[in-house]
Design a protein around this motif. Structure first.
Motif, short mmCIF file in Angstrom:
data_model
loop_
_atom_site.label_atom_id
_atom_site.label_comp_id
_atom_site.label_asym_id
_atom_site.label_seq_id
_atom_site.Cartn_x
_atom_site.Cartn_y
_atom_site.Cartn_z
N LYS A 47 37.99 -7.44 24.66
CA LYS A 47 36.91 -7.79 23.74
C LYS A 47 36.73 -9.30 23.60
O LYS A 47 35.67 -9.76 23.18
N ASN A 48 37.77 -10.03 23.96
CA ASN A 48 37.71 -11.48 23.86
C ASN A 48 38.44 -12.10 25.06
O ASN A 48 39.60 -12.50 24.96
N PRO A 49 37.75 -12.18 26.21
CA PRO A 49 38.39 -12.71 27.43
C PRO A 49 38.91 -14.14 27.26
O PRO A 49 39.80 -14.56 28.01
N GLU A 50 38.38 -14.89 26.28
CA GLU A 50 38.82 -16.26 26.06
C GLU A 50 39.93 -16.37 25.00
O GLU A 50 40.23 -17.47 24.54
N TRP A 51 40.51 -15.25 24.65
CA TRP A 51 41.60 -15.22 23.67
C TRP A 51 42.65 -16.28 24.02
O TRP A 51 43.16 -16.31 25.14
N GLN A 52 42.96 -17.13 23.08
CA GLN A 52 43.83 -18.27 23.35
C GLN A 52 45.26 -17.88 23.70
O GLN A 52 45.96 -18.62 24.39
N GLU A 53 45.70 -16.73 23.23
CA GLU A 53 47.09 -16.32 23.48
C GLU A 53 47.24 -15.51 24.77
O GLU A 53 48.33 -15.03 25.07
N ARG A 54 46.16 -15.36 25.52
CA ARG A 54 46.23 -14.57 26.76
C ARG A 54 47.11 -15.26 27.80
O ARG A 54 47.28 -16.48 27.81
N GLY A 62 40.87 -17.42 46.92
CA GLY A 62 39.57 -16.94 46.45
C GLY A 62 38.95 -15.88 47.33
O GLY A 62 38.08 -15.13 46.88
N HIS A 63 39.39 -15.81 48.60
CA HIS A 63 38.85 -14.78 49.49
C HIS A 63 39.34 -13.38 49.12
O HIS A 63 38.91 -12.39 49.73
N GLY A 64 40.21 -13.29 48.11
CA GLY A 64 40.62 -11.99 47.59
C GLY A 64 39.77 -11.56 46.41
O GLY A 64 40.15 -10.65 45.66
N ALA A 65 38.62 -12.20 46.25
CA ALA A 65 37.76 -11.96 45.08
C ALA A 65 37.34 -10.51 44.95
O ALA A 65 37.26 -9.99 43.83
N THR A 66 37.06 -9.86 46.06
CA THR A 66 36.57 -8.48 45.99
C THR A 66 37.57 -7.59 45.26
O THR A 66 37.20 -6.74 44.45
N LEU A 94 28.26 -11.71 41.05
CA LEU A 94 29.56 -11.74 41.70
C LEU A 94 29.40 -12.30 43.11
O LEU A 94 28.89 -11.62 44.00
N GLY A 95 29.84 -13.52 43.32
CA GLY A 95 29.70 -14.15 44.63
C GLY A 95 30.88 -13.82 45.53
O GLY A 95 31.78 -13.06 45.17
N GLY A 96 30.87 -14.41 46.70
CA GLY A 96 31.93 -14.15 47.67
C GLY A 96 33.28 -14.68 47.26
O GLY A 96 34.31 -14.26 47.79
N HIS A 97 33.30 -15.63 46.32
CA HIS A 97 34.54 -16.16 45.77
C HIS A 97 34.42 -16.19 44.25
O HIS A 97 33.32 -16.22 43.71
N PRO A 98 35.54 -16.18 43.54
CA PRO A 98 35.50 -16.11 42.08
C PRO A 98 34.81 -17.33 41.45
O PRO A 98 34.91 -18.44 41.95
N ASP A 99 34.14 -17.09 40.35
CA ASP A 99 33.47 -18.14 39.58
C ASP A 99 33.94 -18.04 38.13
O ASP A 99 34.01 -16.93 37.58
N HIS A 100 34.25 -19.16 37.52
CA HIS A 100 34.80 -19.14 36.17
C HIS A 100 33.83 -18.59 35.13
O HIS A 100 34.24 -18.27 34.01
N ILE A 102 32.40 -15.75 35.36
CA ILE A 102 32.58 -14.29 35.35
C ILE A 102 33.65 -13.94 34.32
O ILE A 102 34.74 -14.51 34.35
N PRO A 103 33.37 -13.03 33.39
CA PRO A 103 34.38 -12.65 32.39
C PRO A 103 35.68 -12.20 33.05
O PRO A 103 35.68 -11.36 33.95
N GLY A 104 36.79 -12.79 32.62
CA GLY A 104 38.09 -12.45 33.17
C GLY A 104 38.56 -13.35 34.29
O GLY A 104 39.72 -13.30 34.69
N VAL A 105 37.66 -14.20 34.81
CA VAL A 105 38.02 -15.14 35.89
C VAL A 105 38.31 -16.50 35.28
O VAL A 105 37.48 -17.06 34.56
N GLU A 106 39.49 -17.04 35.56
CA GLU A 106 39.92 -18.29 34.93
C GLU A 106 39.32 -19.53 35.60
O GLU A 106 38.95 -20.48 34.93
N ILE A 107 39.29 -19.55 36.93
CA ILE A 107 38.79 -20.74 37.62
C ILE A 107 37.89 -20.34 38.79
O ILE A 107 37.97 -19.22 39.30
#
Length: 273
Positions: A47-54, A62-66, A94-100, A102-107
């Motif tokens: 519910k809060n992907p930016e939760w500070q205690e996560r 990044g090629h493991g993005a899929t 959702l691109g070929g590599h992760p993007d920050h 996207i919810p749940g993606v850090e970098i």
């Protein structure tokens, strides 16, 4: 968890058929991702992907993005419709590599060699703030030819970042060749240990080994950062893809190959049931 792993592999396969994707690079790290996200290892808040205690998980390879997308969608970080309609098509959420973004993606990752440095910085910041959240970073073994990886390794050791866990997807293939043919990584374990890291080598497709190692990390008293060398198979569970470097970039378009891949995954799924 084996059932969840094959479910995730099926999703990766279907995602990669039409717009194309790094199927084999994702297949090699499926069990690692499933153990982290479904095994009670990572702390996160849907519910809060930016939760500070996560806990932070960084997909440096990044090629493991899929594979990461399949897991995040399955958990509910973002709508499953993105997988079908917006993976490398439509508005390309959702691109070929992760993007920050996207919810749940850090970098944002894909340019190799940066994940460990970012995770080490996060780990030091958490340590200075007296926070107990862990930093996990997944790297490819060929990625470890980058000099920035070893700079970060020295940094992490110096600052005694015991809250930093580096996981190496050790599938022995980098892009279009085997790692042994273009850069000598061995003695791989000795190098990390000489840099001041605790090293544990495991089978990256074995849930017993993965979970026992991840749980050990949480209770150990060492001040060292820890590296988990996870031996894996690129293209795991689809026979004609396994250990074949060409499938790093080759698209799955042949109808007979698509049928064969689906059949082989189905056989494994039936065996698990």
């Amino acid at each position: 968890m084996r059932k969840k792993a094959i479910e995730i592999r099926n999703k990766i396969l279907e995602m990669g058929i039409n717009p194309g994707g790094h199927i084999t690079s994702s297949f090699s790290c499926v069990e690692i991702l499933v153990a982290l996200y479904y095994g009670g290892i990572l702390k996160f808040n849907l519910k809060n992907p930016e939760w500070q205690e996560r806990d932070r998980f960084i997909m440096s390879k990044g090629h493991g993005a899929t594979g990461l997308y399949a897991v995040l969608a399955d958990l509910g970080f973002f709508p499953s419709s993105w997988i079908k309609n917006n993976y490398k098509q439509g508005d390309c959420r959702l691109g070929g590599h992760p993007d920050h973004k996207i919810p749940g993606v850090e970098i944002t990752s894909g340019s190799l060699g940066h994940g460990l440095g970012i995770a080490a910085g996060n780990a030091l910041a958490a340590k200075m703030d007296h926070k107990k959240n862990m930093q996990y970073v997944l790297m490819g073994d060929a990625e470890c030819t980058e000099g920035s990886v070893w700079e970060a390794a020295l940094f992490a050791s110096k600052h005694k970042l015991s809250n930093l866990v580096a996981i190496i997807d050790r599938n022995h293939i980098g892009s279009l060749d085997f790692t042994k043919n273009f850069t000598k990584l061995e003695p791989f374990t000795d190098k990390w240990e000489s840099f001041g890291w605790e090293v544990i080598n495991i089978n990256g497709h074995n849930f017993d080994e993965l979970l026992s190692t991840f749980n050990y990390v949480k209770v150990r008293s060492s001040t060292q950062p820890i590296l988990i060398g996870a031996e894996t198979i690129k293209g795991k569970d689809v026979s004609f893809m396994e250990n074949d470097p060409i499938w790093h970039v080759k698209q799955l378009t042949d109808k007979d190959e698509i049928k064969q891949a689906r059949k082989e995954l189905q056989i494994i799924e039936d065996e698990i049931k």
